[in-house]
Design a protein around this motif. Structure first.
Motif, PDB file in Angstrom:
ATOM      1  N   GLY A  54      -5.202 -20.014  52.625  1.00 17.25           N
ATOM      2  CA  GLY A  54      -5.898 -19.677  51.387  1.00 17.25           C
ATOM      3  C   GLY A  54      -5.297 -18.432  50.775  1.00 17.25           C
ATOM      4  O   GLY A  54      -4.639 -17.641  51.445  1.00 17.25           O
ATOM      5  N   GLN A  55      -5.514 -18.256  49.506  1.00 16.08           N
ATOM      6  CA  GLN A  55      -4.943 -17.123  48.784  1.00 16.08           C
ATOM      7  C   GLN A  55      -5.952 -15.997  48.699  1.00 16.08           C
ATOM      8  O   GLN A  55      -7.094 -16.202  48.303  1.00 16.08           O
ATOM      9  CB  GLN A  55      -4.522 -17.556  47.374  1.00 16.08           C
ATOM     10  N   ALA A  56      -5.532 -14.828  49.103  1.00 14.63           N
ATOM     11  CA  ALA A  56      -6.378 -13.642  48.952  1.00 14.63           C
ATOM     12  C   ALA A  56      -6.099 -13.011  47.591  1.00 14.63           C
ATOM     13  O   ALA A  56      -4.998 -13.091  47.079  1.00 14.63           O
ATOM     14  CB  ALA A  56      -6.076 -12.641  50.076  1.00 14.63           C
ATOM     15  N   ASP A  57      -7.125 -12.416  47.042  1.00 15.94           N
ATOM     16  CA  ASP A  57      -6.930 -11.703  45.773  1.00 15.94           C
ATOM     17  C   ASP A  57      -6.070 -10.476  46.033  1.00 15.94           C
ATOM     18  O   ASP A  57      -6.283  -9.741  46.968  1.00 15.94           O
ATOM     19  CB  ASP A  57      -8.281 -11.259  45.184  1.00 15.94           C
ATOM     20  N   GLY A  58      -5.074 -10.299  45.218  1.00 16.87           N
ATOM     21  CA  GLY A  58      -4.192  -9.171  45.422  1.00 16.87           C
ATOM     22  C   GLY A  58      -4.147  -8.367  44.227  1.00 16.87           C
ATOM     23  O   GLY A  58      -3.635  -7.439  43.915  1.00 16.87           O
TER      24      GLY A  58
ATOM     25  N   PRO B 104     -14.180 -20.120  43.837  1.00 19.65           N
ATOM     26  CA  PRO B 104     -13.762 -19.124  42.847  1.00 19.65           C
ATOM     27  C   PRO B 104     -14.838 -18.080  42.536  1.00 19.65           C
ATOM     28  O   PRO B 104     -14.522 -16.957  42.147  1.00 19.65           O
ATOM     29  CB  PRO B 104     -13.429 -19.956  41.604  1.00 19.65           C
ATOM     30  N   ASP B 105     -16.095 -18.434  42.707  1.00 18.13           N
ATOM     31  CA  ASP B 105     -17.181 -17.491  42.398  1.00 18.13           C
ATOM     32  C   ASP B 105     -17.468 -16.538  43.559  1.00 18.13           C
ATOM     33  O   ASP B 105     -17.539 -15.338  43.380  1.00 18.13           O
ATOM     34  CB  ASP B 105     -18.460 -18.242  42.019  1.00 18.13           C
ATOM     35  N   SER B 106     -17.616 -17.090  44.755  1.00 20.74           N
ATOM     36  CA  SER B 106     -17.993 -16.263  45.906  1.00 20.74           C
ATOM     37  C   SER B 106     -16.796 -15.738  46.693  1.00 20.74           C
ATOM     38  O   SER B 106     -16.928 -14.780  47.454  1.00 20.74           O
ATOM     39  CB  SER B 106     -18.892 -17.067  46.855  1.00 20.74           C
ATOM     40  N   GLY B 107     -15.642 -16.394  46.531  1.00 17.97           N
ATOM     41  CA  GLY B 107     -14.477 -16.023  47.327  1.00 17.97           C
ATOM     42  C   GLY B 107     -14.549 -16.534  48.751  1.00 17.97           C
ATOM     43  O   GLY B 107     -13.688 -16.244  49.576  1.00 17.97           O
ATOM     44  N   GLU B 108     -15.580 -17.304  49.063  1.00 18.87           N
ATOM     45  CA  GLU B 108     -15.806 -17.828  50.409  1.00 18.87           C
ATOM     46  C   GLU B 108     -14.835 -18.981  50.696  1.00 18.87           C
ATOM     47  O   GLU B 108     -14.757 -19.946  49.942  1.00 18.87           O
ATOM     48  CB  GLU B 108     -17.247 -18.324  50.526  1.00 18.87           C
ATOM     49  N   PRO B 109     -14.104 -18.908  51.820  1.00 20.97           N
ATOM     50  CA  PRO B 109     -13.196 -19.999  52.162  1.00 20.97           C
ATOM     51  C   PRO B 109     -13.935 -21.165  52.810  1.00 20.97           C
ATOM     52  O   PRO B 109     -14.959 -20.973  53.464  1.00 20.97           O
ATOM     53  CB  PRO B 109     -12.237 -19.349  53.160  1.00 20.97           C
TER      54      PRO B 109
END
Length: 179
Positions: free
Chosen positions: A175-179, A125-130
Motif C-alpha cells: 500500500g502507498q503511504a502518504d508522503g 481514501p478517507d480513513s487511510g486504513e489499509p
C-alpha cells in the motif's frame, strides 16, 4: 519450515470441488460473515466451530462478486462484509526474492502467497486504513489480522521505490503511504 511450505503447496486438496458444481440458484440466506471473521445467522452469532468449518468448505465466490454456499444441488447467496476468512498467522521461509510467505487462516487453511495467491492492499481514501488481503482459493480471500499485517510490515523492503514483500518470486506492494 520446509514442511510448512510443502503443506501450503498441497493445501485445499481435501476440499469439495465447489468450483465444478453448477446447481440452480435457490435464493438468499440471512448469513453474514463479518469483518472480524464471525459468522451470524438471522442476527445470532454462530458459535459452533464445526458448523462454521463445514460451511467454509462449501463456500464459493462467483464472477458476479456474490458469495454462495454451494452443494451439488443448491446454491444459496450469503453476505460477506470484507472477506470470508482471516489470515491469523504468517511465516516467512527463505529470504529476499527467494522468500515464501505462508499464511494460516482461521479455518486452518494454508496459503503460500505468489502468482496463484496474490497479496493485495487497498487503502481507504478517507480513513487511510489499509485492507490487506491474501487470496486463499477460488475467488476467496482472507483479511489479514492487524498482527499479521504488522509482521508483513517488519518483513517489508523497498523495490523500485515501492514498499512491499517478496513471496513466490513476486513482489507485493503493502500500500502507498502518504508522503
Amino acid at each position: 519450515m520446509q514442511s510448512l511450505l510443502k503443506a501450503a503447496r498441497e493445501a485445499g486438496s481435501g476440499l469439495p470441488p465447489v468450483e465444478r458444481w453448477h446447481p440452480e440458484y435457490c435464493g438468499e440466506m440471512d448469513l453474514v460473515i463479518k469483518r472480524d471473521g464471525s459468522w451470524w445467522h438471522e442476527g445470532v452469532r454462530i458459535t459452533r466451530d464445526r458448523l462454521i468449518r463445514l460451511f467454509a468448505t462449501i463456500l464459493r465466490k462467483d464472477d458476479d462478486g456474490v458469495h454462495y454456499l454451494v452443494t451439488p444441488v443448491e446454491k444459496i447467496g450469503i453476505e460477506v462484509e470484507v472477506a470470508p476468512f482471516l489470515a491469523v498467522r504468517v511465516d516467512a521461509v527463505g529470504e529476499g526474492r527467494d522468500q515464501s510467505l505462508i499464511f494460516r487462516t482461521n479455518m486452518d487453511e494454508l496459503t503460500e502467497a505468489g502468482p496463484d495467491h496474490p497479496i493485495s492492499v487497498t487503502v481507504d481514501p478517507d480513513s487511510g486504513e489499509p485492507t490487506p488481503l491474501v487470496h486463499v482459493r477460488g475467488r476467496l480471500q482472507a483479511l489479514m489480522t492487524r498482527p499479521v499485517f504488522y509482521e508483513l510490515a517488519e518483513l517489508a523492503v523497498e523495490h523500485e521505490g515501492v514498499t512491499g514483500v517478496w513471496s513466490g518470486g513476486l513482489f507485493f506492494s503493502l500500500g502507498q503511504a502518504d508522503g
